[in-house]
Design an enzyme around this catalytic site. Structure first.
Site, PDB file in Angstrom:
ATOM      1  NE  ARG A  15      -3.703   2.129   2.651  1.00  0.00           N
ATOM      2  CZ  ARG A  15      -4.877   2.199   2.047  1.00  0.00           C
ATOM      3  NH1 ARG A  15      -5.260   1.231   1.241  1.00  0.00           N
ATOM      4  NH2 ARG A  15      -5.686   3.238   2.238  1.00  0.00           N
ATOM      5  CE1 TYR A  16      -0.318   3.793   3.793  1.00  0.00           C
ATOM      6  CE2 TYR A  16       0.524   1.988   5.139  1.00  0.00           C
ATOM      7  CZ  TYR A  16      -0.465   2.923   4.863  1.00  0.00           C
ATOM      8  OH  TYR A  16      -1.585   2.990   5.654  1.00  0.00           O
ATOM      9  CG  HIS A 171      -4.907  19.837  33.423  1.00  0.00           C
ATOM     10  ND1 HIS A 171      -4.191  18.743  33.873  1.00  0.00           N
ATOM     11  CD2 HIS A 171      -4.265  20.925  33.918  1.00  0.00           C
ATOM     12  CE1 HIS A 171      -3.186  19.152  34.615  1.00  0.00           C
ATOM     13  NE2 HIS A 171      -3.201  20.470  34.664  1.00  0.00           N
ATOM     14  CB  SER A 295     -17.792   9.051   6.161  1.00  0.00           C
ATOM     15  OG  SER A 295     -18.702   8.076   6.619  1.00  0.00           O
ATOM     16  CB  ILE A 302     -12.959  17.000   5.498  1.00  0.00           C
ATOM     17  CG1 ILE A 302     -13.946  17.523   4.465  1.00  0.00           C
ATOM     18  CG2 ILE A 302     -11.534  17.049   4.936  1.00  0.00           C
ATOM     19  CD1 ILE A 302     -13.720  18.983   4.088  1.00  0.00           C
ATOM     20  CG  ASN A 309      -0.937   7.083   7.175  1.00  0.00           C
ATOM     21  OD1 ASN A 309       0.253   7.387   7.141  1.00  0.00           O
ATOM     22  ND2 ASN A 309      -1.424   6.024   6.565  1.00  0.00           N
ATOM     23  CB  SER A 340      22.235 -12.106  12.385  1.00  0.00           C
ATOM     24  OG  SER A 340      22.274 -12.145  10.967  1.00  0.00           O
ATOM     25  CB  VAL A 342      17.496  -7.771  15.507  1.00  0.00           C
ATOM     26  CG1 VAL A 342      17.047  -6.378  15.940  1.00  0.00           C
ATOM     27  CG2 VAL A 342      16.833  -8.837  16.382  1.00  0.00           C
TER      28      VAL A 342
END
Length: 462
Positions: A15-16, A171, A295, A302, A309, A340, A342
């Site tokens: 998708r990206y 707050h 929607s 909007i 995202n 490795s 990772v």
């Protein structure tokens, strides 16, 4: 099924993918192989400069030419050939060594220099330098420019609205006003600090053998200063030399690098949430694109999807980064292999960040300040002027000023008439009354305008 943006498992390549294709030249399997081939051959070129290797100047020039050709012309077909070897022997770096030796055999024949491919190296000597160069490339060509672009977009808001008032909310409740520009300055300043830190992080590398002690090097050539050779080689790559390691470079700098990215991502999550809130309050209006749908059932909407995202992808990136930070600096004894797999996901963490950065920039570019709504909201909250009135009362020693104003304003609907009547009832100098009466929720801004204006005219970090 043919691999495409529609069939990819990860949205990074699906998708990206339009946001992340620029990372493929840095973090793909092909790119990783290319970086490692480069390190192997640059190390061989370094060995050729040592007198003890005994290569003539003429031979040196000829061999260097061919080595440069292999580096510069490394192709996906070359990468496929390495992967075929790896499938047979189940070792990625040894496959690169075999590939290069075979390639040089075809070019040079049975030249003795072929035996010096991967000379005295452990796999991590090659891998750690490749990863460091990958991060250096990503930082310089991708991350720094996009961070600077985010700051640039924020500064446009600062420049355009440095003096425009906004009701603050502490707050979530109405509080002392600020300006749009000053609120954006807060984010820009934080980001610029992190940008400066990212630029200053040393990207380290090592090339010192199986346990970091040059054992193999010394056994073959005991008269060479291998510690100096290692330093010269690593620094020639534009990296900072780590002189003391086990088999692996301990990855502390990688933890530092990604920690900085994580801090920026947290700052941007904060910005995304604030912008989402401001849009909800109608303080910012999003551009109406007639072709977009907000929607599936509510035609009027909007949605602030770019900020949402961005927030989500920043969270995904930081989830991976947190594992990097906690995992990578740890290795059992002189080496274990748990780092490795990772390390191979560094591009994944950066990809999620890039998706988020692009989305944030797009979101900022789609909004404009709703000046009417900002002023209307300020005019509804004259109770916020209890703060300056209380402060002036304290100045003149009026007792229980806080409690008096609490009784007047807390939970009550306050307007200008009530505020002015209270000010006129005070036993304070007339000039103080005049100054207080001149205050409104729209101009009670302290130094916020000046702070924002000064910031937009200065560059705090080079």
């Amino acid at each position: 099924m043919i691999l495409s943006s529609l069939t990819a498992i990860s949205p990074i390549d699906g998708r990206y993918s339009n946001h992340t294709t620029k990372l493929r030249d840095i973090f793909s399997e092909y790119a990783f192989l290319k970086f490692r081939v480069k390190i192997e051959l640059l190390w061989l070129k370094k060995l050729l400069t040592l007198n003890e290797i005994q290569i003539s100047l003429k031979e040196n020039e000829m061999i260097n030419y061919h080595l440069d050709e292999i580096i510069n012309n490394f192709s996906e077909n070359d990468a496929q050939n390495i992967k075929k070897l790896e499938k047979t022997i189940s070792h990625d770096v040894k496959s690169i060594e075999y590939f290069l030796k075979d390639k040089l055999l075809k070019i040079l024949g049975k030249h003795r220099i072929i035996n010096f491919v991967h000379f005295s190296c452990t796999s991590e000597d090659i891998n750690n330098l490749a990863y460091s160069l990958m991060l250096k490339t990503a930082r310089d060509k991708i991350i720094i420019p996009i961070w600077e672009n985010i700051i640039k977009e924020i500064k446009k808001i600062i420049s355009n609205y440095y003096n425009f008032p906004i009701l603050s909310r502490t707050h979530g409740q109405p509080a002392t006003p600020s300006t749009i520009g000053k609120e954006m300055v807060n984010f820009s300043y934080r980001l610029e600090r992190q940008l400066k830190q990212l630029k200053q992080i040393n990207l380290l590398g090592k090339i010192n053998g199986s346990t970091g002690n040059y054992n193999a090097h010394f056994s073959a050539y005991p008269n060479i200063n291998w510690h100096k050779v290692s330093q010269d080689f690593v620094t020639s790559l534009g990296l900072v030399w780590n002189p003391y390691t086990t088999q692996i470079e301990p990855h502390d700098y990688i933890s530092e690098f990604f920690s900085c990215i994580a801090r920026v991502n947290i700052i941007l999550i904060n910005l995304n949430q604030d912008m989402w809130g401001y849009i909800s309050l109608n303080y910012f209006i999003q551009k109406n694109n007639s072709n977009e749908v907000g929607s599936s059932v509510m035609p009027h909407k909007i949605n602030p999807i770019n900020f949402e995202n961005s927030e989500g992808n920043l969270g995904l990136s930081n989830a991976i980064i947190n594992h990097f930070v906690n995992k990578l600096p740890i290795s059992r004894w002189q080496r274990d292999l748990s780092d490795s797999t990772v390390l191979r996901n560094m591009g994944v963490a950066i990809a999620y960040s890039i998706i988020a950065y692009d989305s944030l920039i797009s979101g900022i570019q789609k909004i404009r300040v709703n000046e009417v709504q900002l002023l209307e909201d300020l005019d509804k909250h004259w109770e916020i002027l209890a703060e300056p009135i209380h402060t002036v009362m304290c100045k003149y020693g009026i007792p229980n000023s806080y409690d008096q104003l609490k009784l007047l304003t807390r939970g009550n609907k306050i307007n200008s008439a009530i505020i002015h009547s209270y000010i006129n009832s005070l036993t304070i100098p007339e000039k103080e009354k005049i100054q207080l009466i001149q205050l409104t929720p729209m101009n009670y801004l302290g130094l916020s305008t000046k702070l924002a204006k000064n910031f937009k005219n200065q560059k705090y970090y080079e």
